[in-house]
Design a protein around this motif. Structure first.
Motif, mmCIF file in Angstrom:
data_model
loop_
_atom_site.group_PDB
_atom_site.id
_atom_site.type_symbol
_atom_site.label_atom_id
_atom_site.label_comp_id
_atom_site.label_asym_id
_atom_site.label_seq_id
_atom_site.Cartn_x
_atom_site.Cartn_y
_atom_site.Cartn_z
ATOM 1 N N LYS A 91 52.363 46.675 28.890
ATOM 2 C CA LYS A 91 52.460 48.146 28.869
ATOM 3 C C LYS A 91 53.902 48.631 28.699
ATOM 4 C CE LYS A 91 48.083 48.708 29.771
ATOM 5 N NZ LYS A 91 47.125 49.326 28.865
ATOM 6 N N TYR A 141 44.527 49.669 36.030
ATOM 7 C CA TYR A 141 44.344 48.227 36.123
ATOM 8 C C TYR A 141 43.024 47.935 36.838
ATOM 9 C CZ TYR A 141 45.289 43.347 37.179
ATOM 10 O OH TYR A 141 45.208 41.997 37.273
ATOM 11 N N LEU A 149 51.392 44.175 33.128
ATOM 12 C CA LEU A 149 52.456 45.181 33.219
ATOM 13 C C LEU A 149 53.396 45.071 32.028
ATOM 14 C CD1 LEU A 149 53.502 45.257 37.012
ATOM 15 C CD2 LEU A 149 51.943 46.749 35.793
ATOM 16 N N VAL A 198 49.548 53.095 34.999
ATOM 17 C CA VAL A 198 49.077 51.745 34.685
ATOM 18 C C VAL A 198 48.349 51.141 35.883
ATOM 19 C CG1 VAL A 198 49.877 49.384 34.298
ATOM 20 C CG2 VAL A 198 50.794 51.267 32.907
#
Lengths: 372, 303
Positions: free
Chosen positions: B280, B246, B277, B242
Motif C-alpha cells: 500500500k 485489512y 502494508l 489500510v
C-alpha cells in the motif's frame, strides 16, 4: 443562630462589595424622589388657547385679558374666523378655541345673557378637561364681575341662593406634590426591595453556588431568612432617607406617629421581600425573574392608586387591588403622613399586609427545594 | 464495611425520558479511592447528584455511610463533602471568607479541622485575602477541596475535579487525594481522563448511563487478552484506512502518534501483514507489541 449570623454577614459583604449595586440602591431612589414629583404633576399649566373675537368690543377685550392673566393659558392665535382657528388645533398648536360672537357686549348688557363657544381638543383628556373647566370658571367669574358693575344689587336677593364654600383639608393649598411624594416613596421602596430579593436566589442558581449550599445541613427557613433580613434592613434605610428628603425638599413631615409608620413599613417589606424571594425560587435565570417582577410591578403600580384613584376603578379592578400590597402601602403612607391617622385607623391595612407576608414567605420557604 | 452502596439506580430526564443512569449497581468500600471513568454524558454527574441528595432517582436505592439518600438525606448532608464540576463557591468572597462561611454552615470552625486541610490550605494561604473569582483554575480547585473538607466529611464526592486544570496541578491534586485517603476518607472521583484512572483503587468504566466494567485498574488491564500492537508510518491517515480494510484486523484506532490494532489469530504470520502494508506504499513502518492501557480496555468495551 450562629449560622444565620454568618449568612447575614456573608450577604452584607456581597452587597457592599459590589460598588455599582450599592450606588444604584441608594442614589437611584434619591434621584427619582427629587425628579419625579416635579415632573409627574397633574396641575395643567400652559394650555394653548386661540381666540376668535367677532365682537372686538371693550368687554370682549376685558374677557380675553382676564383669561390670559389667569396664568393657565397661553394665547396662541387671535383669529378672525373659527375655520382659521381650527387649523391651529389640527396642527396641534392650540388646545382650546374660545369664540366670542358678534354683539357680545350689547347682548350681555341689554338682554342680560349671552352665549360663548368653547371648542376643546380632547386627545389629551386630562388637559382638555382641566383646560375647559378652568376657562369656564374664569368666564363665570368674569360674568359675576360684570353683573356687579351693571346691576344694582338689591339688599336681599330675590332668589334664595345656596353658596358653597369648600375648604381643603390635609392639603390646604392643593399642592400636588404633597399628594404624590408619599406615594412615590412607597413605590421606590417596593421596587428596590422587590427586585433585589427576586434576583438574589436566582443569581446563586445561575452561578451554581446554590449547589454547594444545598449539600450543607442549612435549614431552609434559615437560608430564606438570611436572604430576607439584609434587604429588609436596606429598604428601611432607603425609606428613612426618602422621608428625610421629603422633609427637606418638599417640607412634608409626617403628621401621624413615626412609630406607626415604621411598624407598617416593617411588615409591608416582609410582604414585598417574600414576593421577591418566591419569584426567585420559581425562576431559573435572572432574566426570567426580571421579567416576572416587571410584570407584577407594573400591575402593582398602576393598580396601586398612585396616580389614579382606586375608587374610580371598575369593580373587577377594585377587587384586584385588594391583593395588591402596594395599594395598602400607598394608602397608609398618605393616611399617616398627611392625615395623621393612628394605629387603629391602619389596622385593617396592617392585617391585610401581614396575611400576605405570611402566605408569600411560607410559600417561598416551601418552594425552595434543596433536591430536584 | 461498604461506605457507598448503589442498587439498580435509574434516572431519566425530561418528557422524552432520556436515560442518564441505566440500572446501575455498585458499592464502594470505606476508605477506598473509587473512580467513575467515562466520557461526557456517561451519567457520572447524575450519580453524584443523587448520592449527594441533590437529585432524586427514578428507581433503585442508594446509601452513603449507611444512610439512605432519600430517607436520611439530612444525615448525609452533614457527613459528605461535595465538589461540583462547576466552581460553585462565592466568587465575590475571599478565600478566607469562603472557607469560614462553609465551616460555619456545617457548624464547625476552620481551627477545629485545620490539620485535615493544612497541606492544601498552606498552598493558597498567601492569597487568602484574594477574592475567589480572581484565582487561577488550580487555586480554585484547591479552595473548593478545602471547603468540601472543612467539616471532616466521611465521604468525599469530587465531580471532575481536574477538568480544565493544568497537568502539574492535576498531578498535585491526585497526590492530595492519596494523602486524604490515608485519613480513612472514602473518596469517589469522576474524570474523563483515562490516565487518572490508574491512580484509583478501583474504577468503574461508564458509557451512556451504563457501567461497562468495575475492577481495579490492574485487573481491567489484565482482562485485555488480545495481543495489542502499536503501528506507526510516515503516512498516518492512509495507514488507519489500510488497517481498517485489512481482513485480519479485529479492531484499530488512532492512539497518540501510533495506531493501536488487534488482529485475528493473534497475528501468527506477521510477514504477510508487513507485505500487505508495503503493497500500500506506506513508508517508515514500525510495528511493536505493547501492553494495553485502561484506554485500550475502554475502547474494547465500547465495541
Amino acid at each position: 443562630m450562629r449560622t444565620l449570623r454568618f449568612l447575614l454577614k456573608k450577604e452584607f459583604r456581597q452587597i457592599f462589595r459590589d460598588k455599582a449595586i450599592v450606588a444604584l440602591i441608594f442614589f437611584m431612589p434619591c434621584i427619582q424622589l427629587i425628579v419625579m414629583p416635579l415632573a409627574a404633576d397633574y396641575e395643567v399649566r400652559n394650555v394653548n388657547l386661540a381666540v376668535v373675537d367677532h365682537d372686538k368690543s371693550p368687554y370682549s377685550q376685558k374677557l380675553i385679558s382676564k383669561v390670559i392673566a389667569s396664568g393657565y393659558f397661553r394665547l396662541q392665535g387671535y383669529n378672525s374666523s373659527f375655520h382659521e382657528a381650527f387649523k391651529l388645533i389640527e396642527s396641534d398648536k392650540t388646545d382650546l378655541i374660545l369664540e366670542i360672537p358678534q354683539g357680545f357686549e350689547r347682548n350681555l348688557i341689554r338682554e342680560d345673557k349671552q352665549r360663548l363657544f368653547v371648542a376643546v381638543n380632547a386627545i389629551n383628556g386630562t388637559k382638555a378637561n382641566l383646560g375647559g373647566s378652568y376657562l369656564s370658571s374664569i368666564i363665570g367669574a368674569f360674568n359675576a364681575d360684570m353683573r356687579m358693575q351693571l346691576v344694582q344689587q338689591p339688599r336681599y336677593s330675590q332668589f334664595p341662593v345656596i353658596d358653597i364654600v369648600a375648604s381643603n383639608w390635609f392639603n390646604p393649598v392643593l399642592n400636588y406634590k404633597v399628594f404624590i411624594v408619599p406615594g412615590i416613596l412607597a413605590i421606590l421602596v417596593t421596587m428596590v426591595g422587590g427586585f433585589l430579593s427576586a434576583l438574589n436566589i436566582v443569581k446563586e442558581k445561575e452561578i451554581g453556588t446554590i449547589e454547594q449550599i444545598n449539600v450543607t445541613p442549612i435549614k431552609k427557613h434559615i437560608f430564606i431568612l438570611g436572604k430576607l433580613i439584609p434587604f429588609w434592613v436596606l429598604a428601611i434605610i432607603i425609606f428613612t432617607i426618602g422621608l428625610i428628603l421629603a422633609r427637606v425638599i418638599y417640607g412634608i413631615a409626617p403628621v401621624g406617629s413615626l412609630l406607626t409608620l415604621y411598624l407598617f413599613i416593617a411588615v409591608y417589606l416582609l410582604t414585598v421581600l417574600g414576593f421577591g424571594l418566591l419569584v426567585s425560587t420559581l425562576c431559573d435565570t435572572q432574566q426570567q425573574a426580571m421579567f416576572i417582577m416587571f410584570f407584577f410591578m407594573m400591575v402593582f403600580i398602576l393598580l396601586g392608586g398612585l396616580f389614579t384613584s382606586i375608587d374610580s376603578m371598575p369593580d373587577w379592578a377594585k377587587f384586584i387591588t385588594r391583593f395588591n400590597p402596594v395599594r395598602y402601602m400607598i394608602e397608609v403612607m398618605r393616611m399617616i403622613i398627611l392625615k395623621g391617622s393612628g394605629l387603629k385607623d391602619v389596622l385593617p391595612h396592617l392585617a391585610a399586609v401581614s396575611a400576605m407576608a405570611v402566605v408569600l414567605n411560607g410559600w417561598a420557604i416551601l418552594n425552595y427545594k434543596k433536591t430536584n | 464495611m461498604e461506605a457507598v452502596v448503589v442498587q439498580n439506580m435509574t434516572k431519566t430526564y425530561g418528557k422524552e425520558k432520556t436515560l442518564a443512569v441505566d440500572n446501575i449497581s455498585f458499592s464502594v468500600a470505606k476508605g477506598e479511592l473509587f473512580g467513575l471513568i467515562g466520557p461526557d454524558g456517561a451519567g457520572k454527574t447524575s450519580i453524584f447528584r443523587i448520592l449527594t441528595t441533590l437529585l432524586l432517582a427514578d428507581s433503585g436505592t442508594a446509601s452513603v455511610d449507611g444512610f439512605d439518600v432519600v430517607k436520611d438525606f439530612k444525615s448525609i448532608r452533614n457527613t459528605v463533602g461535595y465538589m461540583p464540576v462547576k466552581f460553585s463557591l462565592y466568587q465575590d468572597l475571599t478565600i478566607e471568607e469562603n472557607l469560614s462561611f462553609f465551616a460555619t454552615v456545617f457548624g464547625t470552625t476552620i481551627e477545629a479541622n485545620y490539620d485535615l486541610i493544612k497541606d492544601i490550605y498552606v498552598q493558597i494561604e498567601p492569597f487568602k485575602k484574594r477574592r475567589a473569582g480572581k484565582l487561577s483554575g488550580g487555586m480554585k480547585q484547591k479552595l473548593a477541596l478545602c471547603c468540601a473538607l472543612i467539616h471532616k466529611p466521611t465521604t468525599l464526592f469530587l465531580d471532575e475535579p481536574t477538568t480544565g486544570v493544568d497537568p502539574v496541578s492535576r498531578k498535585e491534586f491526585w497526590e492530595m487525594l492519596r494523602r486524604l485517603k490515608e485519613q480513612n476518607i472514602t473518596i469517589i472521583v469522576s474524570t474523563p481522563y483515562m490516565d487518572e484512572a490508574s491512580l484509583c483503587d478501583r474504577i468503574a468504566l461508564m458509557q451512556g448511563g451504563k457501567i461497562l466494567s468495575i475492577d481495579t485498574p490492574d485487573d481491567i488491564v489484565k482482562a485485555y487478552r488480545e495481543k495489542l500492537y502499536a503501528i506507526k508510518a510516515n503516512e498516518m491517515y492512509p495507514l488507519l484506512k489500510v488497517l481498517e480494510n485489512y481482513p485480519g484486523t479485529l479492531n484499530s484506532y488512532a492512539f497518540g502518534e501510533y495506531a493501536h490494532a488487534t488482529f485475528k489469530d493473534q497475528m501468527k504470520n506477521m510477514e504477510e501483514f508487513e507485505r500487505f502494508l508495503a503493497e500500500k506504499q506506506l513508508t517508515g513502518v514500525e510495528i511493536k507489541s505493547i501492553e494495553a492501557t485502561i484506554e485500550d480496555s475502554f475502547i474494547k468495551l465500547l465495541h
